[in-house]
Design a protein around this motif. Sequence first.
Motif, mmCIF file in Angstrom:
data_model
loop_
_atom_site.group_PDB
_atom_site.id
_atom_site.type_symbol
_atom_site.label_atom_id
_atom_site.label_comp_id
_atom_site.label_asym_id
_atom_site.label_seq_id
_atom_site.Cartn_x
_atom_site.Cartn_y
_atom_site.Cartn_z
ATOM 1 N N ASP A 168 -49.450 48.901 0.571
ATOM 2 C CA ASP A 168 -49.520 48.954 2.026
ATOM 3 C C ASP A 168 -48.103 48.902 2.564
ATOM 4 O O ASP A 168 -47.314 48.059 2.157
ATOM 5 C CB ASP A 168 -50.314 47.757 2.566
ATOM 6 N N CYS A 169 -47.779 49.802 3.456
ATOM 7 C CA CYS A 169 -46.454 49.796 4.039
ATOM 8 C C CYS A 169 -46.503 49.090 5.397
ATOM 9 O O CYS A 169 -47.193 49.545 6.296
ATOM 10 C CB CYS A 169 -45.938 51.225 4.209
ATOM 11 N N PRO A 170 -45.763 47.983 5.515
ATOM 12 C CA PRO A 170 -45.746 47.287 6.809
ATOM 13 C C PRO A 170 -44.916 48.035 7.839
ATOM 14 O O PRO A 170 -44.998 47.742 9.024
ATOM 15 C CB PRO A 170 -45.118 45.925 6.466
ATOM 16 N N GLY A 171 -44.120 48.998 7.378
ATOM 17 C CA GLY A 171 -43.271 49.754 8.299
ATOM 18 C C GLY A 171 -44.066 50.727 9.139
ATOM 19 O O GLY A 171 -43.989 50.724 10.364
ATOM 20 N N CYS A 172 -44.852 51.577 8.456
ATOM 21 C CA CYS A 172 -45.608 52.595 9.187
ATOM 22 C C CYS A 172 -47.106 52.320 9.123
ATOM 23 O O CYS A 172 -47.883 53.024 9.759
ATOM 24 C CB CYS A 172 -45.283 53.974 8.637
ATOM 25 N N GLY A 173 -47.498 51.304 8.345
ATOM 26 C CA GLY A 173 -48.900 50.922 8.305
ATOM 27 C C GLY A 173 -49.767 51.847 7.478
ATOM 28 O O GLY A 173 -50.988 51.812 7.571
ATOM 29 N N LEU A 225 -40.934 52.982 -3.039
ATOM 30 C CA LEU A 225 -40.657 53.219 -1.630
ATOM 31 C C LEU A 225 -41.866 53.863 -0.975
ATOM 32 O O LEU A 225 -42.624 54.594 -1.614
ATOM 33 C CB LEU A 225 -39.456 54.145 -1.469
ATOM 34 N N CYS A 226 -42.007 53.615 0.295
ATOM 35 C CA CYS A 226 -43.067 54.269 1.034
ATOM 36 C C CYS A 226 -42.761 55.765 1.119
ATOM 37 O O CYS A 226 -41.665 56.156 1.516
ATOM 38 C CB CYS A 226 -43.171 53.659 2.430
ATOM 39 N N PRO A 227 -43.713 56.605 0.709
ATOM 40 C CA PRO A 227 -43.475 58.053 0.738
ATOM 41 C C PRO A 227 -43.411 58.601 2.159
ATOM 42 O O PRO A 227 -42.926 59.706 2.376
ATOM 43 C CB PRO A 227 -44.672 58.635 -0.029
ATOM 44 N N ALA A 228 -43.889 57.856 3.103
ATOM 45 C CA ALA A 228 -43.917 58.348 4.475
ATOM 46 C C ALA A 228 -42.634 58.015 5.227
ATOM 47 O O ALA A 228 -42.051 58.862 5.885
ATOM 48 C CB ALA A 228 -45.128 57.773 5.202
ATOM 49 N N CYS A 229 -42.157 56.754 5.104
ATOM 50 C CA CYS A 229 -40.999 56.347 5.896
ATOM 51 C C CYS A 229 -39.872 55.809 5.030
ATOM 52 O O CYS A 229 -38.799 55.501 5.533
ATOM 53 C CB CYS A 229 -41.423 55.292 6.926
ATOM 54 N N GLY A 230 -40.094 55.689 3.722
ATOM 55 C CA GLY A 230 -39.019 55.258 2.833
ATOM 56 C C GLY A 230 -38.755 53.765 2.851
ATOM 57 O O GLY A 230 -37.729 53.308 2.376
ATOM 58 N N ASN A 231 -39.678 53.006 3.380
ATOM 59 C CA ASN A 231 -39.525 51.566 3.430
ATOM 60 C C ASN A 231 -39.648 50.969 2.023
ATOM 61 O O ASN A 231 -40.648 51.190 1.355
ATOM 62 C CB ASN A 231 -40.613 51.001 4.354
ATOM 63 N N PRO A 232 -38.626 50.239 1.558
ATOM 64 C CA PRO A 232 -38.698 49.659 0.214
ATOM 65 C C PRO A 232 -39.506 48.365 0.162
ATOM 66 O O PRO A 232 -39.803 47.869 -0.924
ATOM 67 C CB PRO A 232 -37.223 49.391 -0.130
HETATM 68 ZN ZN LIG Z 1 -44.032 53.516 5.533
#
Ligand SMILES: [Zn+2]
Length: 66
Positions: free
Chosen positions: A7-12, A29-36
Amino acid sequence: MPLFEYDCPGCGRPFEKLVRSASQADAVLCPACGNPHVKRKLSTFAVKGSSAGSRAAPVAVSPGGL
Ligand SMILES: [Zn+2]
């Protein structure tokens, strides 16, 4: 290879990733926003060759069914 869910807390956005090792699973990393700083959820199948060859289909168990 185990498939992990994140789960990415950056983009949800939830996403899945195939990883080879635990260290790699922590460096995703998040494939959508790159959040590590993604959160790993419980893996869908982390089975390591236990009971090889058995394909038991999930059956709904009803106590005292028959
Ligand atoms: Zn993300």
